[in-house]
Design an enzyme around this catalytic site. Structure first.
Site, PDB file in Angstrom:
ATOM      1  N   SER A 145     -11.413  -0.192   2.677  1.00 18.74           N
ATOM      2  CA  SER A 145     -10.689  -0.501   3.910  1.00 18.74           C
ATOM      3  C   SER A 145     -10.072   0.767   4.491  1.00 18.74           C
ATOM      4  O   SER A 145      -9.435   1.536   3.776  1.00 18.74           O
ATOM      5  CB  SER A 145      -9.594  -1.532   3.645  1.00 18.74           C
ATOM      6  OG  SER A 145     -10.147  -2.766   3.249  1.00 18.74           O
ATOM      7  N   ARG A 154       0.816  -1.218   0.000  1.00 17.09           N
ATOM      8  CA  ARG A 154       0.000   0.000   0.000  1.00 17.09           C
ATOM      9  C   ARG A 154       0.856   1.278   0.000  1.00 17.09           C
ATOM     10  O   ARG A 154       0.408   2.316   0.461  1.00 17.09           O
ATOM     11  CB  ARG A 154      -0.967   0.019   1.187  1.00 17.09           C
ATOM     12  CG  ARG A 154      -1.892  -1.190   1.254  1.00 17.09           C
ATOM     13  CD  ARG A 154      -2.793  -1.309   0.028  1.00 17.09           C
ATOM     14  NE  ARG A 154      -3.654  -2.476   0.151  1.00 17.09           N
ATOM     15  CZ  ARG A 154      -3.368  -3.680  -0.397  1.00 17.09           C
ATOM     16  NH1 ARG A 154      -2.261  -3.843  -1.097  1.00 17.09           N
ATOM     17  NH2 ARG A 154      -4.195  -4.690  -0.246  1.00 17.09           N
ATOM     18  N   GLU A 177      -4.973   3.270   5.809  1.00 17.19           N
ATOM     19  CA  GLU A 177      -4.857   3.081   4.367  1.00 17.19           C
ATOM     20  C   GLU A 177      -5.512   4.265   3.652  1.00 17.19           C
ATOM     21  O   GLU A 177      -5.066   4.695   2.600  1.00 17.19           O
ATOM     22  CB  GLU A 177      -5.522   1.764   3.964  1.00 17.19           C
ATOM     23  CG  GLU A 177      -5.404   1.411   2.498  1.00 17.19           C
ATOM     24  CD  GLU A 177      -5.871  -0.002   2.212  1.00 17.19           C
ATOM     25  OE1 GLU A 177      -6.644  -0.179   1.251  1.00 17.19           O
ATOM     26  OE2 GLU A 177      -5.473  -0.929   2.948  1.00 17.19           O
TER      27      GLU A 177
END
Length: 301
Positions: A222, A173, A292
């Site tokens: 998320s 990520r 995130e």
């Protein structure tokens, strides 16, 4: 909101002033963007960027997922890419070229239609290719940069660059590369396969997602990255936080790594709930959850 002339001699796209970002984020919250520019094509984007002051803050917007804009809004210009620079074409027999404004789900479908495999996981990413490239988005065990053969970028002066994956530092990520350059397309290296099999895999992955995630409710996807060898959702659920709410923001009862806008949430409600989840998980398990979702903008005064 106010619309600025579209027939500027240097660019022809649409420029809006004081545009509410709640209209453009999947959480349906966020204050106004000082400027909101929707280009017509790459050349138009280059023309706009070339006349921006060097210190102008630039925010690139796809589908508005994975983004929390604070209630005080954004200074600078939001570049709206959804549906712009969104062409998807077969570049070579096993290479698909996808524009940054194309949705990841559409890229997955078109790859399958061409009998190419390896991009099915993109169907589970609720954003555009530009956003997926910027954060190495992933789903179902696949990650964006695992299939990238090359990228095309644009800089502040409107110059176009072709970059190789080796020019970027890619991690879970996270992507670091050339400063003040933004993705406008990617060449995806895929494998020759069977159209029917690829389409069935996409269908199965989406069914799995729909069974486990609160699809159809306002969320960002998320919220937290998964810590090493664990899952953020497990930690949040084990902390007893499923269903916990602050104002109109609520941790999903279906998947604990999702925060839902139940109808009247503010960005501050959501950010407060994010911080509360981090604090409780840190206290109970000694794990500091990392977001995130990207949090940008000013707090409301």
């Amino acid at each position: 909101m106010m619309t600025v002339q579209k027939d500027n001699p240097r660019w022809q796209g649409e420029l809006l002033l004081n545009e509410p970002m709640s209209r453009h984020t999947s959480w349906r919250v966020g204050g106004a963007a000082q400027r909101f520019f929707r280009p017509l094509h790459v050349q138009d984007l280059a023309a706009y960027l070339s006349q921006c002051p060097q210190d102008e803050p630039l925010f690139w917007l796809g589908l508005g997922s994975n983004l929390l804009v604070r209630d005080g809004g954004l200074k600078g210009t939001v570049i709206a890419m959804q549906g712009v620079i969104a062409d998807i074409e077969l570049h070579q027999a096993d290479v698909l070229r996808a524009g940054a404004g194309a949705s990841c789900a559409r890229v997955a479908r078109i790859a399958a239609r061409h009998g190419l495999t390896g991009a099915e996981f993109l169907a589970g990413i609720p954003g555009t290719m530009g956003g997926a490239l910027a954060m190495n988005a992933g789903a179902f065990g696949g990650e964006t940069w695992g299939i990238v053969a090359a990228v095309t970028t644009i800089d502040r002066q409107g110059n176009i660059h072709i970059r190789q994956p080796g020019e970027y530092q890619v991690a879970y990520r996270q992507v670091q590369g050339h400063a003040d350059e933004w993705f406008i397309s990617a060449d995806l290296q895929l494998q020759q396969g069977d159209t029917e099999a690829a389409q069935q895999r996409i269908k199965a992955l989406l069914a799995k997602r729909n069974a486990s995630q609160p699809i159809g409710q306002p969320s960002c996807g998320s919220v937290f990255r998964n810590p090493p060898d664990d899952h953020a959702a497990r930690l949040i659920e084990s902390a007893g936080l499923k269903g916990y709410a602050i104002g109109g923001a609520c941790i999903s009862g279906k998947h604990a790594n999702f925060i839902i806008n139940t109808g009247n949430a503010s960005a501050d409600d959501i950010e407060s709930l994010i911080k509360h989840a981090q604090a409780v998980v840190a206290e109970k398990f000694g794990v500091q959850l990392q977001t995130e979702v990207h949090i940008v903008g000013e707090h409301a005064r």
